[in-house]
Design a protein around this motif. Sequence first.
Motif, PDB file in Angstrom:
ATOM      1  N   ALA A   6       1.125  -2.432 -18.766  1.00 36.23           N
ATOM      2  CA  ALA A   6       1.063  -3.341 -18.308  1.00 36.23           C
ATOM      3  C   ALA A   6       0.736  -3.709 -17.203  1.00 36.23           C
ATOM      4  CB  ALA A   6       2.514  -3.664 -18.289  1.00 36.23           C
ATOM      5  N   CYS A   7      -0.149  -2.743 -16.276  1.00 36.05           N
ATOM      6  CA  CYS A   7       0.174  -3.266 -14.982  1.00 36.05           C
ATOM      7  C   CYS A   7      -1.481  -4.139 -14.904  1.00 36.05           C
ATOM      8  CB  CYS A   7      -0.837  -1.737 -13.665  1.00 36.05           C
ATOM      9  SG  CYS A   7      -0.826  -2.548 -11.940  1.00 36.05           S
ATOM     10  N   ILE A   8      -1.199  -5.529 -14.083  1.00 39.74           N
ATOM     11  CA  ILE A   8      -2.684  -6.002 -14.386  1.00 39.74           C
ATOM     12  C   ILE A   8      -3.098  -6.228 -13.426  1.00 39.74           C
ATOM     13  CG2 ILE A   8      -1.905  -7.837 -16.237  1.00 39.74           C
ATOM     14  CD1 ILE A   8      -0.904 -10.198 -14.187  1.00 39.74           C
ATOM     15  N   GLN A   9      -3.102  -5.857 -12.310  1.00 45.17           N
ATOM     16  CA  GLN A   9      -3.522  -5.595 -10.718  1.00 45.17           C
ATOM     17  C   GLN A   9      -3.808  -6.965  -9.874  1.00 45.17           C
ATOM     18  OE1 GLN A   9      -5.485  -2.440  -8.564  1.00 45.17           O
ATOM     19  NE2 GLN A   9      -3.533  -2.093  -9.767  1.00 45.17           N
ATOM     20  N   CYS A  10      -2.751  -7.746  -9.714  1.00 44.21           N
ATOM     21  CA  CYS A  10      -2.984  -9.276  -9.992  1.00 44.21           C
ATOM     22  C   CYS A  10      -2.533  -8.660  -8.286  1.00 44.21           C
ATOM     23  CB  CYS A  10      -1.422  -9.952  -9.977  1.00 44.21           C
ATOM     24  SG  CYS A  10       0.095  -9.549  -9.470  1.00 44.21           S
ATOM     25  N   GLN A  11      -2.071  -7.768  -7.781  1.00 45.98           N
ATOM     26  CA  GLN A  11      -1.881  -7.448  -6.432  1.00 45.98           C
ATOM     27  C   GLN A  11      -0.598  -7.523  -5.421  1.00 45.98           C
ATOM     28  OE1 GLN A  11      -4.914  -7.154  -3.490  1.00 45.98           O
ATOM     29  NE2 GLN A  11      -6.261  -7.213  -5.226  1.00 45.98           N
ATOM     30  N   MET A  12       0.283  -7.989  -6.361  1.00 39.56           N
ATOM     31  CA  MET A  12       1.611  -9.273  -6.094  1.00 39.56           C
ATOM     32  C   MET A  12       2.253  -8.284  -5.182  1.00 39.56           C
ATOM     33  SD  MET A  12       1.087 -12.849  -6.316  1.00 39.56           S
ATOM     34  CE  MET A  12       2.935 -12.944  -6.079  1.00 39.56           C
ATOM     35  N   CYS A  13       2.402  -7.001  -5.534  1.00 38.47           N
ATOM     36  CA  CYS A  13       2.699  -6.270  -4.713  1.00 38.47           C
ATOM     37  C   CYS A  13       2.656  -5.620  -4.050  1.00 38.47           C
ATOM     38  CB  CYS A  13       3.330  -4.710  -6.040  1.00 38.47           C
ATOM     39  SG  CYS A  13       1.602  -4.215  -6.958  1.00 38.47           S
ATOM     40  N   THR A  14       1.603  -6.066  -3.721  1.00 41.89           N
ATOM     41  CA  THR A  14       0.887  -5.477  -1.993  1.00 41.89           C
ATOM     42  C   THR A  14       1.167  -6.841  -1.619  1.00 41.89           C
ATOM     43  OG1 THR A  14      -0.569  -3.732  -3.217  1.00 41.89           O
ATOM     44  CG2 THR A  14      -1.155  -5.522  -1.155  1.00 41.89           C
ATOM     45  N   ALA A  65       8.806  -8.788  -6.388  1.00 41.62           N
ATOM     46  CA  ALA A  65       7.317  -9.560  -6.404  1.00 41.62           C
ATOM     47  C   ALA A  65       6.701  -8.982  -8.270  1.00 41.62           C
ATOM     48  CB  ALA A  65       6.940  -8.448  -5.372  1.00 41.62           C
ATOM     49  N   CYS A  66       7.024  -8.259  -8.609  1.00 38.82           N
ATOM     50  CA  CYS A  66       5.640  -7.505  -9.859  1.00 38.82           C
ATOM     51  C   CYS A  66       6.429  -9.303 -11.062  1.00 38.82           C
ATOM     52  CB  CYS A  66       5.916  -6.198 -10.681  1.00 38.82           C
ATOM     53  SG  CYS A  66       5.573  -5.607 -11.464  1.00 38.82           S
ATOM     54  N   PRO A  67       5.358  -9.400 -11.297  1.00 44.49           N
ATOM     55  CA  PRO A  67       5.098  -9.934 -12.705  1.00 44.49           C
ATOM     56  C   PRO A  67       5.575  -9.320 -13.653  1.00 44.49           C
ATOM     57  CG  PRO A  67       3.138 -10.128 -12.237  1.00 44.49           C
ATOM     58  CD  PRO A  67       3.970  -9.831 -11.500  1.00 44.49           C
TER      59      PRO A  67
HETATM   60  S1  SF4 Z   1       2.590  -6.424  -8.867  1.00 45.17           S
HETATM   61 FE1  SF4 Z   1       1.763  -4.685  -8.973  1.00 45.17          FE
HETATM   62  S2  SF4 Z   1       2.365  -3.493 -10.248  1.00 45.17           S
HETATM   63 FE2  SF4 Z   1       2.842  -5.319 -10.963  1.00 45.17          FE
HETATM   64  S3  SF4 Z   1       1.373  -6.232 -12.411  1.00 45.17           S
HETATM   65 FE3  SF4 Z   1       0.818  -6.988 -10.624  1.00 45.17          FE
HETATM   66  S4  SF4 Z   1      -0.647  -5.150  -9.272  1.00 45.17           S
HETATM   67 FE4  SF4 Z   1       0.833  -4.025 -11.274  1.00 45.17          FE
END
Ligand code: SF4
Length: 451
Positions: A254-262, A309-311
């Motif tokens: 499920a990790c979509i690499q949206c970068q919201m966590c960063t 953060a993580c959607p």
């Molecule tokens: S917020 Fe981070 S862990 Fe969650 S989907 Fe995006 S990149 Fe993956």
Amino acid sequence: MDIIKAIKEAGVVGAGGAGFPTHIKFNTSIETFIVNAIECEPLLETDKFLIREHATALIEIIEKLKMHLNASRAVIGIKDKNTKEIEALKGAIKKQDASVEIKVIANYYPAGDEHLLVQEICGKSIPPTGIPLDVGVVVSNVATLLDVKNALEQKPVISRTITVTGAVKEPTLIEVPIGTSISECLNLAGGVTTTNYTVLLGGPLMGHECTKERVETSYVTKTLGGIVVVESDSYLITMKRLPMHHIIRRTESACIQCQMCTDLCPRYLNGHPLYPHKVMRALGMHERNLEAMISALICCECGVCELYACPMGLSPKTVNQFIKKELLAQGIRFEKTENLKYEPHEMMPYRKIHTDRMVARTGLQKYAGIHLNEVRLYKPSVVTIALKQHIGVLSKPIVKSGDFVAVGSLIARNEEGTLGANIHASISGKVTVGLENIVIEAVDQMEVLDG
Ligand code: SF4
Ligand code: SF4
């Protein structure tokens, strides 16, 4: 008595964090002395109460320590919502004509993180794995300063003021001896209102989990300021208890690499090379990316990535915790780069998460908005005092089983040349010495004097 000696004798440790011995922290000269009056964890009322009750004493001790530390500035960092406390501090500063500043800070999470507080007040980024002293700062919280004040009056640390809240009948502030059981603390708040519950010691977001089965055998320590009860099937506890193999599967799929966590990570925003999305990619895609993995070592475990953060509802913080353990077990450390300057991200001021939003997202809203103005005093008949309530080694008992001790007397000593803190009897009574703690059973006061 010399300030450092008095603090050491009294066994003062950082009350708001991991319990670093205060006599070592204050044995230095610095540029800025910061008082952390943020009370970072939601729902807690302890520091606010202490500030209102002891504003004069706080300003007195801050002035004294500012001089001792040779600091050019002493600044109290406090949230803008705490208007009564700000007024109390301003009044005390005016009355004493003290050279103490107040820095009012927005109500965001985790504003009480030392790295962020130093950035807010001094405009400096502490290096990853560093401490405030690296940039000429000492940070201390409100309860610790009151302990220091007592230490200068030869009064050791023997009790704690604690918020007991969440799923309890009557959320309350209590003042109890060190070593009081958590179950007694819950009873002082009228008991728990749900059958399937978990206790978070320290606060709801970064606190340690204490299961319902362990409340009888867990005890108040010098670093405890909050006890929060939540349902065991709540979002917070469900996230905490996800098994690692499950977390890895979820990350893979499920990790979509949206970068919201960063993008919302407070340490990344403070300029540190921490990129939780890269850690998640390495884990989920089975990439060999040691650099990304090592960055997990500089995560402060605030939980913003995971709880806010993580959607996709994934667990970057727990993954970082897991990788951290693995790397440390292999002896791998984060290498500091000398003389490297860390600059905050230009978006840092715009990516602060309002504490109310964090509270809503984590399902804590039903327990929020309670203001506590009175403290219940309580004296148990038995206390179990841990020999390690601080960073460092176990304190060495100087009493033996069967001895009688009076409240406030030294029962375990920090051995010379080691990191640790003295420990004192929090009630009078008869002692039983164990490997990791000392139990004191209250007896008649006369018996103690005769003994
Ligand atoms: S917020 Fe981070 S862990 Fe969650 S989907 Fe995006 S990149 Fe993956
Ligand atoms: S828990 Fe997440 S948001 Fe907090 S410092 Fe670690 S990676 Fe960043």
